[in-house]
Structure formats: C-alpha cells, structure tokens
Design a protein around this motif. Sequence first.
Motif, PDB file in Angstrom:
ATOM      1  N   LEU A   1       0.830  -1.204   0.000  1.00  0.00           N
ATOM      2  CA  LEU A   1       0.000   0.000   0.000  1.00  0.00           C
ATOM      3  C   LEU A   1       0.868   1.260   0.000  1.00  0.00           C
ATOM      4  N   LEU A   2       1.906   1.273   0.831  1.00  0.00           N
ATOM      5  CA  LEU A   2       2.780   2.443   0.909  1.00  0.00           C
ATOM      6  C   LEU A   2       3.544   2.653  -0.401  1.00  0.00           C
ATOM      7  N   VAL A   3       3.957   1.563  -1.043  1.00  0.00           N
ATOM      8  CA  VAL A   3       4.670   1.677  -2.321  1.00  0.00           C
ATOM      9  C   VAL A   3       3.777   2.313  -3.379  1.00  0.00           C
ATOM     10  N   VAL A   4       2.526   1.838  -3.459  1.00  0.00           N
ATOM     11  CA  VAL A   4       1.602   2.402  -4.446  1.00  0.00           C
ATOM     12  C   VAL A   4       1.254   3.842  -4.102  1.00  0.00           C
ATOM     13  N   LEU A   5       1.063   4.114  -2.819  1.00  0.00           N
ATOM     14  CA  LEU A   5       0.616   5.437  -2.392  1.00  0.00           C
ATOM     15  C   LEU A   5       1.702   6.505  -2.545  1.00  0.00           C
ATOM     16  N   ALA A   6       2.904   6.190  -2.120  1.00  0.00           N
ATOM     17  CA  ALA A   6       3.960   7.211  -2.089  1.00  0.00           C
ATOM     18  C   ALA A   6       5.020   7.031  -3.169  1.00  0.00           C
ATOM     19  N   GLY A   7       5.112   5.830  -3.744  1.00  0.00           N
ATOM     20  CA  GLY A   7       6.186   5.545  -4.693  1.00  0.00           C
ATOM     21  C   GLY A   7       6.244   6.478  -5.897  1.00  0.00           C
ATOM     22  N   PRO A   8       5.149   6.659  -6.643  1.00  0.00           N
ATOM     23  CA  PRO A   8       5.224   7.540  -7.823  1.00  0.00           C
ATOM     24  C   PRO A   8       5.677   8.955  -7.506  1.00  0.00           C
ATOM     25  N   ALA A   9       5.178   9.535  -6.434  1.00  0.00           N
ATOM     26  CA  ALA A   9       5.566  10.899  -6.085  1.00  0.00           C
ATOM     27  C   ALA A   9       7.037  10.973  -5.707  1.00  0.00           C
ATOM     28  N   LEU A  10       7.523   9.979  -4.972  1.00  0.00           N
ATOM     29  CA  LEU A  10       8.940   9.974  -4.582  1.00  0.00           C
ATOM     30  C   LEU A  10       9.840   9.828  -5.810  1.00  0.00           C
ATOM     31  N   VAL A  11       9.455   8.946  -6.727  1.00  0.00           N
ATOM     32  CA  VAL A  11      10.253   8.782  -7.954  1.00  0.00           C
ATOM     33  C   VAL A  11      10.278  10.090  -8.742  1.00  0.00           C
ATOM     34  N   HIS A  12       9.154  10.765  -8.818  1.00  0.00           N
ATOM     35  CA  HIS A  12       9.097  12.037  -9.545  1.00  0.00           C
ATOM     36  C   HIS A  12      10.001  13.082  -8.901  1.00  0.00           C
ATOM     37  N   LEU A  13       9.984  13.144  -7.579  1.00  0.00           N
ATOM     38  CA  LEU A  13      10.838  14.116  -6.885  1.00  0.00           C
ATOM     39  C   LEU A  13      12.314  13.833  -7.141  1.00  0.00           C
ATOM     40  N   LEU A  14      12.681  12.571  -7.227  1.00  0.00           N
ATOM     41  CA  LEU A  14      14.087  12.202  -7.403  1.00  0.00           C
ATOM     42  C   LEU A  14      14.567  12.350  -8.843  1.00  0.00           C
ATOM     43  N   THR A  15      13.655  12.285  -9.796  1.00  0.00           N
ATOM     44  CA  THR A  15      14.078  12.264 -11.209  1.00  0.00           C
ATOM     45  C   THR A  15      13.721  13.521 -11.991  1.00  0.00           C
ATOM     46  N   SER A  16      12.873  14.385 -11.440  1.00  0.00           N
ATOM     47  CA  SER A  16      12.434  15.558 -12.198  1.00  0.00           C
ATOM     48  C   SER A  16      13.445  16.694 -12.116  1.00  0.00           C
TER      49      SER A  16
ATOM     50  N   SER B   1      -2.490   8.221  -6.839  1.00  0.00           N
ATOM     51  CA  SER B   1      -2.139   6.959  -6.179  1.00  0.00           C
ATOM     52  C   SER B   1      -3.157   6.594  -5.116  1.00  0.00           C
ATOM     53  N   ALA B   2      -3.627   7.607  -4.365  1.00  0.00           N
ATOM     54  CA  ALA B   2      -4.634   7.345  -3.328  1.00  0.00           C
ATOM     55  C   ALA B   2      -5.942   6.859  -3.950  1.00  0.00           C
ATOM     56  N   LEU B   3      -6.295   7.401  -5.121  1.00  0.00           N
ATOM     57  CA  LEU B   3      -7.505   6.944  -5.806  1.00  0.00           C
ATOM     58  C   LEU B   3      -7.366   5.482  -6.226  1.00  0.00           C
ATOM     59  N   VAL B   4      -6.190   5.096  -6.699  1.00  0.00           N
ATOM     60  CA  VAL B   4      -5.959   3.703  -7.088  1.00  0.00           C
ATOM     61  C   VAL B   4      -6.109   2.786  -5.873  1.00  0.00           C
TER      62      VAL B   4
ATOM     63  N   GLN C   1       6.038  22.354  -8.152  1.00  0.00           N
ATOM     64  CA  GLN C   1       6.416  21.096  -7.511  1.00  0.00           C
ATOM     65  C   GLN C   1       5.295  20.564  -6.625  1.00  0.00           C
ATOM     66  N   LEU C   2       4.666  21.468  -5.889  1.00  0.00           N
ATOM     67  CA  LEU C   2       3.567  21.050  -5.017  1.00  0.00           C
ATOM     68  C   LEU C   2       2.383  20.529  -5.823  1.00  0.00           C
ATOM     69  N   SER C   3       2.097  21.181  -6.957  1.00  0.00           N
ATOM     70  CA  SER C   3       0.977  20.723  -7.777  1.00  0.00           C
ATOM     71  C   SER C   3       1.248  19.330  -8.342  1.00  0.00           C
ATOM     72  N   SER C   4       2.483  19.080  -8.747  1.00  0.00           N
ATOM     73  CA  SER C   4       2.825  17.765  -9.289  1.00  0.00           C
ATOM     74  C   SER C   4       2.758  16.679  -8.220  1.00  0.00           C
ATOM     75  N   VAL C   5       3.331  16.958  -7.059  1.00  0.00           N
ATOM     76  CA  VAL C   5       3.367  15.951  -5.985  1.00  0.00           C
ATOM     77  C   VAL C   5       1.966  15.651  -5.475  1.00  0.00           C
ATOM     78  N   THR C   6       1.169  16.689  -5.200  1.00  0.00           N
ATOM     79  CA  THR C   6      -0.183  16.440  -4.696  1.00  0.00           C
ATOM     80  C   THR C   6      -1.044  15.737  -5.738  1.00  0.00           C
ATOM     81  N   GLY C   7      -0.844  16.070  -7.019  1.00  0.00           N
ATOM     82  CA  GLY C   7      -1.586  15.383  -8.071  1.00  0.00           C
ATOM     83  C   GLY C   7      -1.237  13.907  -8.134  1.00  0.00           C
ATOM     84  N   LEU C   8       0.067  13.596  -8.021  1.00  0.00           N
ATOM     85  CA  LEU C   8       0.490  12.195  -8.071  1.00  0.00           C
ATOM     86  C   LEU C   8       0.012  11.405  -6.854  1.00  0.00           C
ATOM     87  N   VAL C   9       0.128  11.997  -5.668  1.00  0.00           N
ATOM     88  CA  VAL C   9      -0.326  11.285  -4.463  1.00  0.00           C
ATOM     89  C   VAL C   9      -1.838  11.099  -4.498  1.00  0.00           C
TER      90      VAL C   9
END
Length: 445
Positions: A22-37, A56-59, A45-53
Amino acid sequence: MDRTTVSAAPAAGARTAWVTALLVVLAGPALVHLLTSEPMGMWRQLSSVTGLVALSALVCTAALPSRLRGLTRAFGIETVVGLHRQLGILSAVLIAVHLAAVVAANPAQVSLLMVPTAPNRARAAVAATVSIALLVALALWRRKFNLRYEVWRWLHLMLAVFVLGGSALHVLWLQHLVNDAVMGPILTALGMLVVVVFAMRWWGRSVLEHGGEFAVQAVRAENPTVTTLVLSPRDGGEGLRFSPGQFAWVRLQRSAVEEHPFTIASSAHDPRYTEFTIRGTGDFATGVRDLRPGESVWVDGPYGSFTCDDVPAAGLVLIAGGVGITPMMSMLRTAADRGDQRPHRLIYVARDTGDLLFRDELAMLRSYLDLEVTEVLRRPSAAWTGATGEIDVALLTTVLRTLDVGARNDYFLCGPPSMVSDVHGALTVMGVADDHIHTEQFDMA
C-alpha cells in the motif's frame, strides 16, 4: 475434531506485506518524480506531488474494497472499509490542494475552471473533482439521505467511475508525465492495476469462475422479516470452506451486478451445507424468499477476519444485536460439531421477543456446550422477566461471573454500530485488553 488456530506469525507477515504494498503504491510515484524531475518552482512542484499522491490514493481507494481475500483476512473488513473511506477523503483533500497549487503557480490558469471554454484536460479534471466531492458527501451523509442500500451502491459506483475516468483522462490529455521516460511506465502500471482489479471484481468472478454456484435446498422463514437460505454445492462440488464468523457475497444470477454481503450462519464443520440468515424487506430479500429448491444461487467468499479460529482463547463471550446473531450461531454450531469444551457465553439483545432468533436451537446447544445464554430486550412486554435495556458494565459483570478472569477470554461483538461501540466501551472500563475484543458492525457498506 480438535479446534484449529491460525498462528500470529503468518498473520503479522501478511499484514506487513500488505502495508508495504500500500505504501509503495501510495507514495512511490511521487517519490520517484521528486528524485528524477528537473528543479522547478515551489508551487509547480507542489501541484505535481499532490496530483500524483491523489492519483495513487484513488488507485488504492478503488482496490481496497475489491474483495482481495488475503487483505480482508489479514486486517478484517472493518479496517479495510475504514481505510477505503479515509483514503477517499484524503484523495479529495489532495485534489483540492492540487488545484490551489496550479492556480498559485500561475493565477491565469483559474480560467481552466471555466468548463465551456476550458481545454479537455481541464474539463476532465473538473468532472473528477465534482464527482469526488459528491462521493464524499454521499458517504458522510448517507444516513441523513436515508438511501436504500441498492440506490446508494449504484450512486457510489457511478461516481467512482467518473472520478477514476476523469482523473485518467486528465493525466492522458495533459501529456506531461505520461510522456516521461520514467513516470510514463509507472502511470501505466497504476492504470493497469485498476483495470486488473476491476476486471476480476466485476467480470472474472461472476463470469469466468466456474465455482460459486449453489443449489437451493430450503428457504425458511424465521419471522416476518428474517429468512434463512440453505444451500448446497451444485453438481457435487466441495462446498464453501470457511471459518466460523466469516461472510460472503450472494447474488441470484451468475452475471448479476446486484449482490449483498451476508454472514454465514451455518457450521464450518460440514461444507456440504451453507446457510445465510437474512433480514430485509427490499427487492433482494423478496427474491430470496421466492426461491425454490433446486434453483441456483451464486456465492463469492469467504471474506473477513471476524472468526474465533484465529484466537487461542480459553473462553468466548459472544455479544450480538439483532441479526448480528448470525456469526455467533456459526461459531456455536461449529463448536458443538467439534466437541469444543471451552466456556461460551452469549448475550443477545433484540427489540422484543419476536426478534429473538434461534431460541429453540440455542436451548438445544446447551446440552452440547458449556453455554449460557442471556437475552436482553429493549422493548420488553409486561410479562418479560429477563434483562432489559443496554448491555452495560453491571450486566456484563453478572454474565461473566462464572468465567475464569485469569484466563484469556476473547469477546466477539456484532450488531449495529451504536451497540458495538457501547459494549466495546463497557469492556474497556472493565479492563479487557483491546486485542481481546473483536468487532463486526452491520453498517459496512
């Protein structure tokens, strides 16, 4: 037969695995984006992170109630449904913050909220936002709206589809992260996860699976509003193997969308016969009462962790309200079939004597079990001489006087939310540890 228990170690391992996923799905995409963008402004940055989380939360919100047996067994249906609701609310909050950050990054983008002139990506986002706002309002004020279960369920599903569909189209039409070499595959994986979960939930189990078909053996009227449905496996199948206290979903047609969750009331000792005791006056309950022997019914289960098979208790205290007696009957019937010699204490609260179910059978079970039954009425007649009112500390103290207070006794509570909450509070006052109290509320939808 000796009673079997499930060890705590595998259960703890399963919970750890599910929480990690659950934590991987919830936080993983946003963390990867922060590390690679590439570096960008704070609001972007806030709009991208909140949109991704939020995405993920919807999934996760969509996947949690999709009948993953291992998940409900590890945590229990109350915890799973509660987390589903919390993540839904979290998604709504994050979407609101995402929109605010988009406007803060560029105030001219407030025009994106003007649906008639906005681009398609913005229209999809607005549709998803309005839908999730309605979904949260429907969940919070369902009792106030006094919606029938069937109506509420259809509205809930329809709005959920709009939220997920609108969010997916917004991401696709935005053509930003989906074209990224790193984030594109991650977003595709999230989309595939939703598709697979929904396909198995709505199509795989009802159409592809050949199991789950049962033949009606009997339909018994327990009182004017309560019916017991007795099933056996179709064509010599092995039957439904479950632990006493678990529940299953029942539908009257193989591919029907309408289905309802009911606790299994029969003994787990003999899977050849499965019983559901159902209260209701709606169309589904009427359809159940109109069934004839030999007709087919489809069962999806078992689910849930509300079972005495998972606890090494020296004694069991079963506290039921109304039709919440059904899991307790499964536990008691199973205990009698297994020759269980542990003490069992049943407290059964109902509105009046007409709502007290299985009285004759409970009297018979006392011959096979160390069983004491305490009936409590909320609206007693003048002739009633038993307990009345609420299940409080005084009543519990009286009922439990014959139990060894030094031994581990486990308490199973099932019924309306208010009753479960009140009894849980009384047991806590009495010093019962929280991990010895197991609850199932008949308000899970």
